[in-house]
Enzyme design. Structure first.
Site, mmCIF file in Angstrom:
data_model
loop_
_atom_site.group_PDB
_atom_site.id
_atom_site.type_symbol
_atom_site.label_atom_id
_atom_site.label_comp_id
_atom_site.label_asym_id
_atom_site.label_seq_id
_atom_site.Cartn_x
_atom_site.Cartn_y
_atom_site.Cartn_z
ATOM 1 N N LYS A 147 47.841 46.034 24.273
ATOM 2 C CA LYS A 147 46.978 46.090 25.455
ATOM 3 C C LYS A 147 47.851 45.826 26.659
ATOM 4 O O LYS A 147 48.878 45.146 26.552
ATOM 5 C CB LYS A 147 45.916 44.989 25.383
ATOM 6 N N HIS A 203 48.122 42.484 32.082
ATOM 7 C CA HIS A 203 47.578 42.727 33.414
ATOM 8 C C HIS A 203 47.438 41.445 34.234
ATOM 9 O O HIS A 203 47.785 40.360 33.771
ATOM 10 C CB HIS A 203 46.248 43.471 33.326
ATOM 11 N N HIS A 211 46.283 38.179 32.936
ATOM 12 C CA HIS A 211 47.137 37.337 32.101
ATOM 13 C C HIS A 211 48.016 36.408 32.902
ATOM 14 O O HIS A 211 48.651 35.520 32.348
ATOM 15 C CB HIS A 211 48.055 38.197 31.224
HETATM 16 N N1 ARG Z 1 44.791 36.685 22.513
HETATM 17 C C1 ARG Z 1 43.672 36.031 23.109
HETATM 18 C C2 ARG Z 1 43.138 36.845 24.262
HETATM 19 O O1 ARG Z 1 43.871 37.636 24.835
HETATM 20 C C3 ARG Z 1 43.988 34.677 23.627
HETATM 21 C C4 ARG Z 1 44.462 33.722 22.593
HETATM 22 C C5 ARG Z 1 44.200 32.320 22.973
HETATM 23 N N2 ARG Z 1 44.699 31.370 22.070
HETATM 24 C C6 ARG Z 1 44.098 30.939 20.946
HETATM 25 N N3 ARG Z 1 44.714 30.061 20.216
HETATM 26 N N4 ARG Z 1 42.907 31.358 20.634
HETATM 27 O O2 ARG Z 1 41.979 36.701 24.607
#
Ligand code: ARG
Length: 566
Positions: free
Chosen positions: A127, A130, A133
């Site tokens: 993805k 952006h 983030h």
């Molecule tokens: N990859 C997830 C997102 O982009 C965030 C991860 C956050 N960390 C976790 N340990 N859940 O929404």
């Protein structure tokens, strides 16, 4: 550095039997105006004990203390004793400490021997990286810096979103419509196209969703083709993310993402079953969280595959076993508040006494002027574009204003990227905000470039002198109000860092650098520094050096460079 507050507590606790050192420390206040002194001690509470009016008690205490070297004035105002520090002692103590400690000023060893995990950034593979983030990335990195500065042993983890049904979707899309060369030429946008196409097609043909689920299950079961495609998608994505991390100067100690925990899942499920907290529900398994006012958490699906939350539970347990953390911090958006509450509760229900050492540090959402960001609809602002544009704009400003500057490109990067990061960290993290190109590229006012410029201004003063401002400084000469105000702010830096760590709030440091820069610029405008009187020049330069150092240390904590010239 003399801890004046502590000295006051020592003085008072010996004079007032009924209060111990800690109690006095808690009661000491900072007067609202610096003219009223540096510290104030309220005597209201003592009235009952002494059966006397508080102002009389204050008077008695002041008399009992008498003259001291550390304070030039003790004054009773109403029920308060106001303490004014001896300016020379204060200036010497603060400035010498800063100029001696240098880059270490403000650091501490309170975290010694304690492991703190800071998980941040954690984008989803394939993805776009952006503007949404940027917050987790820069807030997290700064929190990591702050803890490290306080002596904690930090572990920066990027919990990559490199697992889950979306990989099933990507694999299906790639096998149906993809081309390796095309993807490799421009990975994320091409993968995004495939992802969007999958959703368009799946709307017409829901069978595609089943197919995607099947491919994810294949991936979980270690199917060769699925694994190879997944690995390749992960590699090309990570290469893209790393480019942005390099621009921001951000490093991770571990990229153990969601996939890392896939083989650790069976044991975790077993543990949950042993504790009797897993319930069957229509073929799936859930944890009932109703008694805690939360919806149930889905732990395994009908087909046995695991979910995002299952991986978070496995990750926390792994981290405790592997790092024996003192704190396990997650810098993740506030949309996931419930998710974190749920799984931390589950860890608690599993009987782990460290459950609440897992701390969710949420932050508000970024949206665009045209609405919420949507990867599927292609409504995104790429972080890399934002950083590049900021650098471009800085280059233009530099060629216009200081065409002869050395290292123009390096400075343009430091200032352009610094401006974006600084802006991002200037507001309380929990606030939502709307991204605007204009605001991001506006370097006026309380901005990163303003603080960086103040640092460069101080550096330039120090370059211009031949005097050694680290030796034989007469601190008595620093007696103007603006000088004292500045020294007071400098004195606050170490406690500001601790406060920022306690609240997991880097904006406290950002605001601090602005306060310091503003106070310095006021001093700079009101008083000549490179004066003929060498003694005076030396004392002022010692102050300038301390300000320069402290700005640099503050900026370093928020991940912003401090160029010597700009
Ligand atoms: N990859 C997830 C997102 O982009 C965030 C991860 C956050 N960390 C976790 N340990 N859940 O929404």
């Amino acid at each position: 550095m003399i801890d004046f507050k502590n000295e006051i507590a020592k003085l008072l606790s010996t004079k007032i039997e009924q209060l111990d050192h800690e109690e006095v420390l808690d009661m000491i206040e900072i007067p609202p105006k610096s003219e009223m002194g540096d510290f104030a001690f309220p005597c209201f509470k003592l009235a009952k004990v002494f059966r006397k009016a508080p102002n009389l008690i204050a008077q008695d205490i002041v008399e009992a203390i008498g003259k001291t070297e550390l304070f030039e004035k003790l004054e009773v105002v109403g029920a308060y004793i106001n303490f004014t520090v001896n300016k020379e002692v204060f200036a010497k103590s603060v400035i010498e400490e800063i100029n001696k400690k240098g880059d270490k000023f403000g650091s501490s060893n309170i975290g010694e021997g304690k492991n703190v995990i800071v998980e941040f950034s954690s984008p989803n593979i394939a993805k776009p990286f952006h503007i949404g983030h940027i917050r987790t990335t820069v807030i997290g990195s700064s929190i990591n810096n702050i803890y490290k500065f306080l002596g904690y042993n930090t572990i920066a983890i990027n919990h990559l979103g490199d697992y889950g049904t979306q990989f099933g979707k990507l694999i299906v899309a790639f096998r149906s419509w993809g081309d390796r060369e095309v993807v490799e030429s421009n990975p994320i946008p091409e993968l995004l196209k495939l992802y969007i196409k999958f959703h368009e097609e799946a709307e017409k043909d829901p069978k595609l969703d089943d197919e995607a689920r099947m491919w994810f299950k294949k991936l979980e079961d270690g199917d060769e083709e699925a694994t190879e495609l997944w690995q390749w998608i992960r590699d090309v994505s990570l290469k893209e993310f790393n480019r942005v991390y390099d621009m921001l100067g951000i490093k991770f100690d571990s990229f153990a993402g969601e996939s890392f925990y896939s083989d650790k899942m069976p044991r975790v499920l077993e543990l949950m079953r042993e504790k009797g907290i897993l319930k069957k529900s229509q073929g799936a398994e859930i944890v009932d969280l109703e008694p805690y006012g939360m919806p149930p958490a889905l732990i395994t699906k009908k087909d046995g595959s695991t979910l995002y939350i299952t991986r978070d539970i496995a990750a926390a347990i792994y981290r405790k076993e592997h790092y024996d953390f003192y704190k396990n911090i997650y810098v993740v958006g506030s949309q996931q508040n419930l998710h974190f509450k749920q799984w931390i509760k589950i860890i608690d229900l599993m009987g782990f006494d460290w459950a609440y050492d897992c701390v969710h540090v949420p932050f508000g959402m970024v949206s665009l002027e045209e609405g919420t960001m949507s990867t599927r609809k292609g409504r995104v602002v790429f972080l890399e574009d934002v950083l590049n544009k900021a650098v471009e704009k800085t280059k233009e400003i530099i060629s216009e204003k200081s065409p002869d500057l050395e290292d123009k490109d390096k400075v343009a990067k430091e200032v352009g990227i610094g401006a974006v990061v600084f802006q991002e960290l200037s507001n309380n993290r929990i606030k939502d905000y709307v991204f605007s190109w204009d605001r991001t590229l506006d370097f006026q006012g309380e901005s990163g470039p303003y603080v960086q410029y103040t640092h460069a201004r101080a550096s330039s003063l120090l370059r211009k002198t031949k005097l050694n401002y680290n030796e034989d400084v007469d601190y008595k000469l620093l007696k103007e109000k603006e000088e004292m105000d500045l020294i007071r702010i400098l004195n606050r830096f170490p406690e500001t860092v601790i406060d920022a760590a306690r609240k997991n709030e880097p904006s406290i440091i950002t605001r601090y650098t602005i306060d310091l820069a503003q106070a310095f610029n006021k001093f700079y405008h009101d008083y000549p520094i490179l004066v003929d009187d060498e003694k005076l020049q030396k004392s002022r330069l010692a102050l300038v050096a301390a300000v320069k150092q402290t700005i640099k240390n503050g900026l370093a904590l928020i991940g912003v460079a401090a160029p010597e010239r700009m």
